[in-house]
Design an enzyme around this catalytic site. Structure first.
Site, PDB file in Angstrom:
ATOM      1  N   ASP A 261     -33.821   9.502  11.556  1.00 43.45           N
ATOM      2  CA  ASP A 261     -34.511   8.677  12.539  1.00 43.45           C
ATOM      3  C   ASP A 261     -33.509   8.423  13.672  1.00 43.45           C
ATOM      4  OD1 ASP A 261     -36.895   5.938  12.213  1.00 43.45           O
ATOM      5  OD2 ASP A 261     -36.246   7.106  13.936  1.00 43.45           O
TER       6      ASP A 261
HETATM    7  C1  GLC Z   1     -38.101   5.221  16.217  1.00 40.45           C
HETATM    8  C2  GLC Z   1     -38.964   5.168  14.985  1.00 40.45           C
HETATM    9  C3  GLC Z   1     -39.546   6.489  14.582  1.00 40.45           C
HETATM   10  C4  GLC Z   1     -39.811   7.322  15.820  1.00 40.45           C
HETATM   11  C5  GLC Z   1     -38.455   7.657  16.429  1.00 40.45           C
HETATM   12  C6  GLC Z   1     -38.590   8.486  17.717  1.00 40.45           C
HETATM   13  O1  GLC Z   1     -37.013   4.367  16.100  1.00 40.45           O
HETATM   14  O2  GLC Z   1     -38.413   4.557  13.826  1.00 40.45           O
HETATM   15  O3  GLC Z   1     -40.755   6.216  13.857  1.00 40.45           O
HETATM   16  O4  GLC Z   1     -40.501   8.521  15.476  1.00 40.45           O
HETATM   17  O5  GLC Z   1     -37.689   6.487  16.708  1.00 40.45           O
HETATM   18  O6  GLC Z   1     -39.266   7.749  18.689  1.00 40.45           O
END
Ligand code: GLC
Length: 748
Positions: A261
């Protein structure tokens, strides 16, 4: 085999630096690369062949320019893939995921994902960071808005349906994308409902509650998984080899891509696992293939591949050769992923000049249907709803003409101007312009101050005094035949990093409802929210109550359809509604404890002094319709069976009218005697049927011994799934509380 050979040949030619470049997942960010002149960090990375994928491109043109630059910057012309947060629709924004879960309509959910995939693919996107399938049983946690709710069976079926919708039969197809199961795992159970906080779960709950949606998504062929920010039982997920390499890859046979993430690798340092070099080594060792945004893989792996890592203070070490081997494995998975997308043979997939995007009109029709199907009729005293079309209506409250909040959280590609607000939806349906009067602000004054500089708040702040506002609303109420109060949460008050201490309605809105109730006018309350809210006295004071969530571009149209009977309310709660904001975590499938109160099911846990025993409750699976469904008595094909046999439970239901009903018949089970505590009731199946007035239907559920297996775990990887002979109680009905029961005895 061809895919493996092509990738094998590529790998054989690549340098270590080129392999490390494939593990770098960057955000498109501002200043998109649209030509040689621009030099953004992304451009520099592309020129150096140091980008494996990019997310957040906002147009086909900029994605095309980036791909051209990536190919030019890569010695072996390896393309990047493009990803985006397509959480509940892309350009056509559907209801938020918790709302879609409340439709219990798996075909509909699949259809919304397929529509989103086609829209995304037409813009040159190849990968979506969805479905989000974190089980959530704590409405304080803001991302319950994106979740499939509290129940593992419903969530698992939704995970499979959305994966099918996104991927179809082949992720290389022109109108499909690769799905990404997220956030692996347990993210929805943070301490105190605080986003990103630590998660402590029994191994049994991890295996029986939080992992089943991922199991279902993997079984459906999901192409990727995104790892969660949180730690599970003291081990941060971004370093969790037992769960990623162990349970997911070895145990479930997942052979797809695992991505971090956003800066999740870097955050291992803050978790306390050591400096960046150790964090990178642990993340790669745990099985993470791509590093989102943090660029720690890019920065640290060249040295680690030369020197290895010794971290005695973190009890961790890897040799240089082991690091190189891990880089090879990760890079191989990235290239296989690109090969499966068809990108190695066609780097400009989806970036052609005239893609075939799905019809926006069809999208709105689907969004409107989804909004109606996700709306839950909580109360309907004296069958106040549906309203006759000629009623003089006053829409009162902050959502009466609202657009911005209807998109809900994570609608990154939606446009506010695409939302048709409730007042316009009512006018279009009835032909009459409803009176519109602002009720209180969506949030308390205090919140408005606190939150203005964090999330911004998508409400026009009404600068008048509360009294002045109320004067206007009372006048509108007195002039109407029926009052429709529109209250709830701003979209920024749910979603990421938007946990709330008290999941309830803001005080000014509760005061508004009290005043409107005192007018003596029939009062319909519609709640627009991103999380289950404790409705408290609002539920008592309303004559009719709809829980409508943030319903997307056609949310208000779906609500209007339900209000005036153009659609029948089909929603059933996929999360239990708390009766008091402090009643969290809350879920239907809880174990009975040693002191369940006898008799009244919903009080089966010890009560709180400050929660009246007879507080109104709206349990998991609850929702009303415009017809009356009569349930016949359930019958079993046999009341005893061997573990190898299938038993049939049949049941007749009839809609005695007056309106059409979409009924979700739910089958629960209790395992009253087992080796460990078991949920007092757990959902084991459900069937959804549409019945016109007067129509009857016989439903047949297949019961197998497999449905009653449960884990006994000493630790995650030494869990044993067992099943016992003996009596199982089966409960079938319209929700988790109002059911009829029969007993089945397993002889073996
Ligand atoms: C965010 C979220 C994730 C998302 C990613 C990209 O922090 O936790 O669900 O897909 O970053 O935006």
């Amino acid at each position: 085999m061809e895919e493996q050979e092509a990738v094998g040949r590529l790998m054989a030619e690549m340098t270590l630096a080129e392999k490390i470049g494939q593990l770098n997942l960057l955000a498109a960010g501002e200043g998109l690369v649209t030509g040689a002149a621009q030099h953004t960090p992304l451009a520099r990375r592309l020129d150096a062949g140091q980008v494996g994928a990019i997310f957040g491109t906002k147009s086909r043109a900029s994605a095309r320019a980036m791909q051209e630059r990536a190919l030019a910057g890569s010695r072996l012309s390896i393309p990047v893939f493009f990803a985006e947060d397509v959480i509940h629709g892309h350009r056509t924004v559907f209801p938020i995921n918790i709302a879609l879960a409340c439709s219990w309509d798996l075909d509909l959910i699949e259809e919304t994902a397929a529509h989103a995939a086609a829209e995304a693919a037409a813009e040159g996107l190849h990968h979506v960071f969805a479905p989000m399938i974190d089980i959530s049983r704590d409405p304080r946690w803001g991302r319950v808005a994106e979740s499939p709710g509290e129940d593992p069976l419903l969530a698992a079926r939704i995970a499979a349906a959305m994966t099918r919708g996104f991927q179809g039969r082949n992720i290389a197809d022109a109108d499909r994308v690769a799905a990404c199961l997220k956030h692996f795992v347990g993210y929805g159970a943070p301490e105190s409902g605080r986003d990103y906080d630590n998660v402590s779960l029994s191994w049994e709950d991890l295996l029986a509650v939080h992992l089943p949606p991922f199991q279902a998504g993997v079984a459906e062929g999901a192409a990727s998984v995104m790892v969660a920010f949180n730690a599970v039982n003291k081990l941060p997920m971004h370093a969790n080899k037992p769960l990623i390499e162990g349970w997911l890859r070895k145990g479930e046979g997942f052979d797809g891509l695992v991505i971090s993430d956003y800066t999740g690798v870097k955050e291992l340092t803050a978790h306390g696992l050591g400096p960046a070099a150790v964090a990178v080594a642990r993340a790669l060792h745990a099985g993470i293939d791509m590093d989102m945004v943090g660029e720690d893989f890019l920065e640290k792996l060249p040295t680690l591949a030369r020197e290895g890592v010794e971290a005695p203070h973190a009890g961790f070490s890897l040799s240089a050769a082991e690091i190189v081997d891990l880089v090879d494995k990760a890079c191989h998975r990235v290239l296989i992923f690109k090969s499966r997308l068809g990108l190695l043979s066609n780097p400009f997939k989806g970036l052609a000049e005239n893609p075939v995007a799905p019809s926006r009109q069809e999208g709105r029709k689907l969004a409107r249907k989804a909004a109606a199907r996700s709306t839950i009729l909580i109360k309907n005293d004296h069958s106040l709803l549906p309203l006759p079309l000629d009623q003089k209506v006053a829409l009162i409250g902050p959502f009466a003409a609202d657009r911005a909040n209807m998109l809900g959280t994570w609608a990154v590609s939606g446009k506010v101007e695409d939302v048709i607000p409730l007042n316009e939806a009512v006018k279009a349906l009835t032909g009459t312009e409803p009176a519109v009067a602002w009720g209180a602000n969506i949030v308390d004054e205090l919140w408005l101050e606190q939150r203005l500089n964090v999330h911004g708040v998508t409400v026009e702040r009404d600068s008048r005094s509360e009294d002045a506002i109320l004067k206007e609303t009372m006048a509108a109420a007195h002039a109407a035949d029926v009052v429709i109060a529109t209250i709830g949460e701003a979209k920024e008050h749910a979603g990421e990093s938007s946990s709330r201490l008290a999941p309830d309605l803001p005080a000014p809105q509760r005061r508004l409802i009290s005043r409107l109730a005192n007018t003596g006018k029939p009062l319909v309350v519609v709640v627009f929210a991103g999380r289950p809210l404790a409705l408290g006295e609002v539920a008592e004071k309303a004559d009719a109550l709809l829980f409508a969530w943030h319903g997307g571009i056609a949310g208000p149209q779906g609500v209007a359809d339900v209000l005036f009977g153009a659609a029948s309310p089909a929603g059933r709660l996929a999360v239990s509604l708390p009766t008091h904001p402090g009643e969290v975590p809350l879920y239907h499938a809880a174990e009975p404890t040693g002191r369940p109160s006898l008799g009244n099911f919903q009080k089966f846990r010890s009560n709180w002094l400050d929660l009246p025993d007879d507080a109104i409750r709206f349990p998991f699976g609850f929702g009303l319709g415009y017809g009356t469904v009569r349930y016949g008595s359930p019958a079993l094909s046999s009341d005893t069976a061997m573990a190898t046999e299938t038993v049939l439970l049949s049941l007749k239901i009839e809609n005695t009218g007056p309106g059409e009903v979409v009924e979700t018949v739910q089958l629960y089970a209790s395992d009253p005697v087992a080796r460990v505590t078991r949920p007092a009731r757990m959902l084991i199946d459900f069937k959804q049927v549409t019945l016109s007035a007067g129509e009857a239907r016989e439903l047949v559920f297949e019961i197998t011994a497999q449905q009653f297996r449960y884990p006994i775990a000493l630790s995650l990887l030494s869990a044993e799934w067992v099943r016992d002979p003996g009596t199982i109680q089966l409960h079938v009905g319209a929700n988790s509380r109002d059911t009829q029961s029969v007993e089945l005895k397993w002889l073996t």
